[in-house]
Structures are given as C-alpha cells and as structure tokens.
Write a protein that holds these residues in place. Sequence first.
Motif, mmCIF file in Angstrom:
data_model
loop_
_atom_site.group_PDB
_atom_site.id
_atom_site.type_symbol
_atom_site.label_atom_id
_atom_site.label_comp_id
_atom_site.label_asym_id
_atom_site.label_seq_id
_atom_site.Cartn_x
_atom_site.Cartn_y
_atom_site.Cartn_z
ATOM 1 N N UNK A 25 0.838 -1.198 0.000
ATOM 2 C CA UNK A 25 0.000 0.000 0.000
ATOM 3 C C UNK A 25 0.872 1.247 0.000
ATOM 4 N N UNK A 26 0.585 2.150 -0.926
ATOM 5 C CA UNK A 26 1.223 3.461 -0.950
ATOM 6 C C UNK A 26 0.137 4.483 -0.658
ATOM 7 N N UNK A 27 0.342 5.280 0.387
ATOM 8 C CA UNK A 27 -0.607 6.329 0.736
ATOM 9 C C UNK A 27 0.060 7.679 0.548
ATOM 10 N N UNK A 28 -0.482 8.455 -0.362
ATOM 11 C CA UNK A 28 -0.037 9.831 -0.559
ATOM 12 C C UNK A 28 -0.961 10.674 0.305
ATOM 13 N N UNK A 29 -0.476 11.040 1.471
ATOM 14 C CA UNK A 29 -1.307 11.698 2.485
ATOM 15 C C UNK A 29 -1.848 13.037 2.016
ATOM 16 N N UNK A 30 -3.047 13.344 2.473
ATOM 17 C CA UNK A 30 -3.672 14.623 2.159
ATOM 18 C C UNK A 30 -2.772 15.760 2.635
ATOM 19 N N UNK A 59 -9.370 10.482 -2.318
ATOM 20 C CA UNK A 59 -10.301 11.095 -1.378
ATOM 21 C C UNK A 59 -11.325 10.103 -0.855
ATOM 22 N N UNK A 60 -10.937 8.825 -0.755
ATOM 23 C CA UNK A 60 -11.836 7.796 -0.248
ATOM 24 C C UNK A 60 -12.755 7.187 -1.295
ATOM 25 N N UNK A 83 -5.358 13.838 -11.302
ATOM 26 C CA UNK A 83 -5.142 14.862 -10.278
ATOM 27 C C UNK A 83 -6.260 14.801 -9.253
ATOM 28 N N UNK A 84 -5.855 14.676 -7.988
ATOM 29 C CA UNK A 84 -6.827 14.723 -6.903
ATOM 30 C C UNK A 84 -7.179 16.167 -6.594
ATOM 31 N N UNK A 85 -7.940 16.347 -5.543
ATOM 32 C CA UNK A 85 -8.284 17.690 -5.084
ATOM 33 C C UNK A 85 -7.389 18.071 -3.916
ATOM 34 N N UNK A 86 -7.332 19.332 -3.627
ATOM 35 C CA UNK A 86 -6.567 19.821 -2.483
ATOM 36 C C UNK A 86 -7.055 19.105 -1.224
ATOM 37 N N UNK A 87 -6.123 18.700 -0.386
ATOM 38 C CA UNK A 87 -6.391 18.062 0.897
ATOM 39 C C UNK A 87 -7.074 16.694 0.755
ATOM 40 N N UNK A 88 -6.777 15.962 -0.326
ATOM 41 C CA UNK A 88 -7.273 14.601 -0.527
ATOM 42 C C UNK A 88 -6.099 13.639 -0.611
ATOM 43 N N UNK A 89 -6.242 12.493 0.021
ATOM 44 C CA UNK A 89 -5.227 11.448 -0.067
ATOM 45 C C UNK A 89 -5.472 10.590 -1.300
ATOM 46 N N UNK A 90 -4.412 10.017 -1.833
ATOM 47 C CA UNK A 90 -4.497 9.006 -2.876
ATOM 48 C C UNK A 90 -3.882 7.742 -2.291
#
Length: 112
Positions: A25-30, A59-60, A83-90
């Motif tokens: 698992x790779x978590x790119x933190x918010x 973002x879940x 591209x995620x949104x600001x303050x969202x984890x991937x």
Amino acid sequence: MREHEIPQLLLAANGHAPAANTAAVVTLAATAARAHVLSQIIWSYDGDPTGGSLTISIGGVALPSFAITSGGPGFLTFWPPIKGHVNEAIVVTLAAGGAGVTGNVYAHAWKQ
C-alpha cells in the motif's frame, strides 16, 4: 534541491515492498493547499498471484480496480495524469499475492 526535482520513484514514501502474502500500500497523504498528481504506477509480483489486483482511491472514492493474473512487473501510465483535489489522499493498493508470493508497488506522483 526542491521536492519536485527529486525523481519521485526514489522517495521511500512512494513505494512499499512488504513481506509475502501482504498487500502493498502506498498512501499519498492529504496535504493542505496542495493536490497530488498521479502519473504512473509500477508493480511486481515475484510469482503468479492468487487474486492479484490493483486498486486506487482518491479522497476515499475507489476507482475501478485492475486484475493482475501473472507474476512479474507491470505498470499503468495515466495520460493525462490523475489529479486529486486539495487536501485529498491518494491510496494505491496491490493486493496480497497469496501464500509465498511477494508484491511491491510504486507510485510516480507529485504535489501541485
């Protein structure tokens, strides 16, 4: 050297190589005020997995998953990048490969 100048595959936070039969698992933190951009995922199983798959959530929210049916390396390239949104984890998850099978996963990503 600024963060975006470092080859992202070399950053420990962008890769995971756990023990056999464990999900990688790779978590790119918010991050406040910044969004993650995901351009490529690279994975490998050291043998043929049972139930091998790759999932991505932003973002879940889970994106469609990808079945992986044979061992060895593989990759997905996103063009344009996701591209995620600001303050969202991937979160990128490579499923456990089964008894005696080790998998690892790397995410080529940056913050924007």
